[in-house]
Design an enzyme around this catalytic site. Sequence first.
Site, PDB file in Angstrom:
ATOM      1  CG  ASP A 149      -1.807   1.137   1.388  1.00  0.00           C
ATOM      2  OD1 ASP A 149      -1.665   2.114   0.273  1.00  0.00           O
ATOM      3  OD2 ASP A 149      -2.610   1.110   2.250  1.00  0.00           O
ATOM      4  CG  ASN A 200       0.383   3.518 -13.788  1.00  0.00           C
ATOM      5  OD1 ASN A 200      -0.027   4.452 -14.538  1.00  0.00           O
ATOM      6  ND2 ASN A 200      -0.251   2.531 -13.181  1.00  0.00           N
ATOM      7  CE1 TYR A 205      -5.872  11.486  -9.939  1.00  0.00           C
ATOM      8  CE2 TYR A 205      -6.205  13.064 -11.576  1.00  0.00           C
ATOM      9  CZ  TYR A 205      -5.930  11.770 -11.264  1.00  0.00           C
ATOM     10  OH  TYR A 205      -5.388  11.233 -12.056  1.00  0.00           O
ATOM     11  CE  LYS A 248      -1.918  12.108 -10.890  1.00  0.00           C
ATOM     12  NZ  LYS A 248      -1.231  10.795 -11.113  1.00  0.00           N
TER      13      LYS A 248
END
Length: 230
Positions: free
Chosen positions: A58, A83, A146, A150
Site C-alpha cells: 500500500d 504509475n 486529485y 498532480k
Amino acid sequence: MPRYLITGASKGIGRATARRLANKSIDLILHGRDETALDAVRIDCEGRGASVATVAADLSTVDGAQAVIDAIGSQSLDLLCNNAGYAVAKSLDEITVDDWNRQFAVNVTAPFLLIKALAPAMPAGSMIVNMLSVAAKNGFPNWSAYCMSKFALEGFSQSIRHELRERGIKILTIYPAATDTEIWETSVGRPGPEQMLPPEEVAEQIAFALARPNDVMVQFGPISHLMGYL
C-alpha cells in the site's frame, strides 16, 4: 537484462504498460495492492517471455513504499514507472483530511520516496516516468485533491529533471486526458467511451520514449483525446 519497475501494475495504465513492455529480454518488477489481479498480470507477462517478480504493498504508507524499495534490492533499475495513483472525486464540503492526506501520500510522497531511494543506483540512460494527468495543468470541480496532487507531482518532476539530467537519468512526464481505467468506477462525471483514451495508447507512449536515444528528451501531453508532443 534491463530491469523495469512499474507501480500500480495490477490495473489500468500500469497493467497495459507491463504487457506492452514484457518480452524475453526484460526483467519486470510489478507492484500493486490487489494480489489476485497482480498475479494475473504476472502470468500474462511471463507468457510473453518476461522474467517477473511482484510486490504487493500500500503506497499510501511509508512502510508500503519501503517494501517496494526493499524488493528492488541492490541491483539497479533501467526504468522506474511511477504509475500508481489514487483519486478522490468530492466537493470541497465533502472532502476529509484523510481523503486529502491519502491522495498526497500515494500520488506525491510515494514517487518521492521511490525516486529518492532508487535513483542513486540508476545508470546513465535510464528513465523515470511520472504519470501525471490533464489535472496537472487544469483544475476541475470536485477533483480538487486529485488536481492538487498532480500539480505537486508536476512541480517535483520539473525540479528533479534538472537535478538528474547531469547523471544521465531522464524524467518522462505524461499527461493523459480521461483514460478508460478502473479509476472511474467510483468517480463522478465519467465521460463516454468515445471520449476516453484506451490505456494501451498511454503504454505505447512509454514504449516509444524508451526506444529513443539517450540524449533525446520526450514529453507527452493531451491533444483532444489523443496523445502528442507538448
